[in-house]
Design a protein around this motif. Sequence first.
Motif, PDB file in Angstrom:
ATOM      1  N   ARG A 153      -5.907 -35.001 -19.214  1.00 35.92           N
ATOM      2  CA  ARG A 153      -7.055 -34.354 -18.529  1.00 35.92           C
ATOM      3  C   ARG A 153      -7.256 -32.925 -19.030  1.00 35.92           C
ATOM      4  NH1 ARG A 153      -5.909 -35.867 -13.542  1.00 35.92           N
ATOM      5  NH2 ARG A 153      -7.027 -37.704 -14.227  1.00 35.92           N
ATOM      6  N   ILE A 166     -26.678 -52.831  -7.694  1.00 33.17           N
ATOM      7  CA  ILE A 166     -25.874 -51.593  -7.621  1.00 33.17           C
ATOM      8  C   ILE A 166     -26.435 -50.594  -8.638  1.00 33.17           C
ATOM      9  CG2 ILE A 166     -23.559 -50.591  -7.820  1.00 33.17           C
ATOM     10  CD1 ILE A 166     -22.400 -53.409  -7.414  1.00 33.17           C
ATOM     11  N   LEU A 180      -0.441 -50.471 -14.673  1.00 36.38           N
ATOM     12  CA  LEU A 180      -0.942 -50.144 -13.330  1.00 36.38           C
ATOM     13  C   LEU A 180      -1.486 -51.392 -12.625  1.00 36.38           C
ATOM     14  CD1 LEU A 180      -1.155 -47.178 -12.019  1.00 36.38           C
ATOM     15  CD2 LEU A 180      -0.594 -47.227 -14.435  1.00 36.38           C
ATOM     16  N   THR A 194     -18.992 -51.164 -16.284  1.00 34.61           N
ATOM     17  CA  THR A 194     -20.269 -51.891 -16.268  1.00 34.61           C
ATOM     18  C   THR A 194     -21.392 -50.962 -15.802  1.00 34.61           C
ATOM     19  OG1 THR A 194     -19.049 -53.895 -15.690  1.00 34.61           O
ATOM     20  CG2 THR A 194     -21.434 -53.924 -15.277  1.00 34.61           C
ATOM     21  N   GLY A 228     -15.772 -52.297 -11.447  1.00 35.96           N
ATOM     22  CA  GLY A 228     -17.074 -52.371 -12.125  1.00 35.96           C
ATOM     23  C   GLY A 228     -17.566 -51.035 -12.665  1.00 35.96           C
ATOM     24  N   LYS A 229     -16.659 -50.044 -12.799  1.00 38.58           N
ATOM     25  CA  LYS A 229     -17.055 -48.711 -13.276  1.00 38.58           C
ATOM     26  C   LYS A 229     -17.692 -48.773 -14.649  1.00 38.58           C
ATOM     27  CE  LYS A 229     -12.819 -47.383 -12.869  1.00 38.58           C
ATOM     28  NZ  LYS A 229     -12.775 -47.581 -14.289  1.00 38.58           N
TER      29      LYS A 229
HETATM   30  N1  T5A Z   1      -5.105 -43.942 -13.598  1.00 36.73           N
HETATM   31  C1  T5A Z   1      -6.110 -43.304 -14.256  1.00 36.73           C
HETATM   32  C2  T5A Z   1      -4.188 -43.242 -12.821  1.00 36.73           C
HETATM   33  O1  T5A Z   1      -3.263 -43.831 -12.257  1.00 36.73           O
HETATM   34  N2  T5A Z   1      -4.331 -41.896 -12.725  1.00 36.73           N
HETATM   35  C3  T5A Z   1      -5.303 -41.205 -13.370  1.00 36.73           C
HETATM   36  O2  T5A Z   1      -5.387 -39.961 -13.253  1.00 36.73           O
HETATM   37  C4  T5A Z   1      -6.243 -41.948 -14.161  1.00 36.73           C
HETATM   38  C5  T5A Z   1      -7.329 -41.216 -14.876  1.00 36.73           C
HETATM   39  C6  T5A Z   1      -6.865 -46.690 -16.232  1.00 36.73           C
HETATM   40  C7  T5A Z   1      -5.684 -46.922 -15.337  1.00 36.73           C
HETATM   41  O3  T5A Z   1      -5.014 -45.703 -15.135  1.00 36.73           O
HETATM   42  C8  T5A Z   1      -4.951 -45.382 -13.766  1.00 36.73           C
HETATM   43  C9  T5A Z   1      -6.031 -46.203 -13.120  1.00 36.73           C
HETATM   44  C10 T5A Z   1      -6.091 -47.435 -13.978  1.00 36.73           C
HETATM   45  O4  T5A Z   1      -5.119 -48.322 -13.525  1.00 36.73           O
HETATM   46  P1  T5A Z   1      -8.541 -48.400 -17.200  1.00 36.73           P
HETATM   47  O5  T5A Z   1      -8.498 -49.368 -18.312  1.00 36.73           O
HETATM   48  O6  T5A Z   1      -9.458 -47.264 -17.327  1.00 36.73           O
HETATM   49  O7  T5A Z   1      -7.106 -47.849 -16.897  1.00 36.73           O
HETATM   50  O8  T5A Z   1      -8.683 -49.290 -15.940  1.00 36.73           O
HETATM   51  P2  T5A Z   1      -9.838 -49.378 -14.989  1.00 36.73           P
HETATM   52  O9  T5A Z   1     -10.325 -48.006 -14.751  1.00 36.73           O
HETATM   53  O10 T5A Z   1      -9.448 -50.164 -13.801  1.00 36.73           O
HETATM   54  O11 T5A Z   1     -10.963 -50.130 -15.850  1.00 36.73           O
HETATM   55  P3  T5A Z   1     -11.300 -51.615 -15.894  1.00 36.73           P
HETATM   56  O12 T5A Z   1     -12.049 -51.873 -17.161  1.00 36.73           O
HETATM   57  O13 T5A Z   1     -10.087 -52.412 -15.676  1.00 36.73           O
HETATM   58  O14 T5A Z   1     -12.263 -51.822 -14.674  1.00 36.73           O
HETATM   59  P4  T5A Z   1     -13.738 -51.326 -14.423  1.00 36.73           P
HETATM   60  O15 T5A Z   1     -14.223 -50.463 -15.500  1.00 36.73           O
HETATM   61  O16 T5A Z   1     -13.789 -50.802 -13.071  1.00 36.73           O
HETATM   62  O17 T5A Z   1     -14.540 -52.707 -14.405  1.00 36.73           O
HETATM   63  P5  T5A Z   1     -15.498 -53.367 -15.479  1.00 36.73           P
HETATM   64  O18 T5A Z   1     -16.846 -52.796 -15.379  1.00 36.73           O
HETATM   65  O19 T5A Z   1     -14.817 -53.383 -16.802  1.00 36.73           O
HETATM   66  O20 T5A Z   1     -15.570 -54.818 -14.857  1.00 36.73           O
HETATM   67  C11 T5A Z   1     -14.437 -55.657 -14.817  1.00 36.73           C
HETATM   68  C12 T5A Z   1     -14.932 -57.115 -14.804  1.00 36.73           C
HETATM   69  O21 T5A Z   1     -15.676 -57.356 -13.624  1.00 36.73           O
HETATM   70  C13 T5A Z   1     -17.020 -57.771 -13.926  1.00 36.73           C
HETATM   71  C14 T5A Z   1     -17.277 -57.328 -15.353  1.00 36.73           C
HETATM   72  O22 T5A Z   1     -18.224 -58.135 -15.985  1.00 36.73           O
HETATM   73  C15 T5A Z   1     -15.883 -57.444 -15.974  1.00 36.73           C
HETATM   74  O23 T5A Z   1     -15.643 -58.764 -16.349  1.00 36.73           O
HETATM   75  N3  T5A Z   1     -17.913 -57.111 -12.956  1.00 36.73           N
HETATM   76  C16 T5A Z   1     -18.461 -57.743 -11.899  1.00 36.73           C
HETATM   77  N4  T5A Z   1     -18.372 -59.014 -11.451  1.00 36.73           N
HETATM   78  C17 T5A Z   1     -19.049 -59.312 -10.302  1.00 36.73           C
HETATM   79  N5  T5A Z   1     -19.788 -58.411  -9.600  1.00 36.73           N
HETATM   80  C18 T5A Z   1     -19.916 -57.144 -10.016  1.00 36.73           C
HETATM   81  N6  T5A Z   1     -20.644 -56.253  -9.313  1.00 36.73           N
HETATM   82  C19 T5A Z   1     -19.219 -56.747 -11.209  1.00 36.73           C
HETATM   83  N7  T5A Z   1     -19.111 -55.574 -11.878  1.00 36.73           N
HETATM   84  C20 T5A Z   1     -18.305 -55.821 -12.945  1.00 36.73           C
END
Ligand code: T5A
Length: 250
Positions: A112, A229, A191, A57, A54-55
């Motif tokens: 980075r 949150i 990942l 968001t 949820g980052k």
């Molecule tokens: N990585 C990254 C490494 O391995 N090493 C590193 O040094 C770095 C920088 C990055 C990938 O790379 C890896 C980590 C990762 O695997 P990314 O696309 O940035 O890839 O992946 P994530 O960071 O995981 O981003 P995501 O978009 O996949 O996830 P988020 O941002 O955490 O989540 P978000 O806000 O998009 O929400 C996901 C879904 O959940 C819902 C939202 O509506 C959305 O549908 N949601 C909720 N549902 C219920 N309750 C809540 N509280 C919710 N909050 C959000």
Amino acid sequence: MRVYQFRHPSKNVLRHLKLLTAPPEVVYISRLDMKKKKTYPGFFLVFEGGEGCGKSTQLRKLAQALARQSLPALLTREPGGTPLGKGIRKLLLHAKHEVSPEAELFLYEADRAHHVESVVRPALARGQVVISDRHADSTAVYQGMARGMRFADTLNRIATSGLQPDLVIILDVPPEVGLARVRGRGTPDRLEREKMAFHKKVRKGFLALAKKNSRRYKVFDGTRDPEDIGQEIQRLVKTRLERKGLWPRH
Ligand code: T5A
């Protein structure tokens, strides 16, 4: 392989440690490039956590709340916060070919290093609030703790030139919950396709970091209602910005 780090290595110190005549497997890393300023008028906030925690968001909610207080923040991400980084992001997450753990580590650090130098540091020097979706702790956890790459922390220090966030918000969710959220939105990336054991190590890694430094890291239960949150995060960030004299805006 052993790695030595010194701020100002003198020849005597190096001689004492027999590094001047060291065999090739002993690596010496200079820290001269890490003497950049550690203090800045801006505020560096990072969101971290496992997949789908949820980052994005929460980052958006916080940015909107800050904008309502006439405090526009610079929103950025790793990987992919620069034009160069966008290319690296594609290679890392959507490559059709295999990526070795070493190449993966170096690609995240390349992204980075460029991001910190060209986006983050200049904005902090201007006194801006910078909010990044992931930063060095992701490497410490994903590549360091989950993949077991021993040099992740060292390479982080080089890529960030010693820059550290003022505050890291960790959204903690069980990997099953986070992965179910992201799987609902299409083909998982490289990942996200990792085994459950890997994602469990990631979660454990972030919680371990938070335990070590409770001032810099704050953990929020990411399974709760996003609005609740968001309110708590806003309260915390407001306090930290007040302390740094950035809130209220004059
Ligand atoms: N990585 C990254 C490494 O391995 N090493 C590193 O040094 C770095 C920088 C990055 C990938 O790379 C890896 C980590 C990762 O695997 P990314 O696309 O940035 O890839 O992946 P994530 O960071 O995981 O981003 P995501 O978009 O996949 O996830 P988020 O941002 O955490 O989540 P978000 O806000 O998009 O929400 C996901 C879904 O959940 C819902 C939202 O509506 C959305 O549908 N949601 C909720 N549902 C219920 N309750 C809540 N509280 C919710 N909050 C959000």
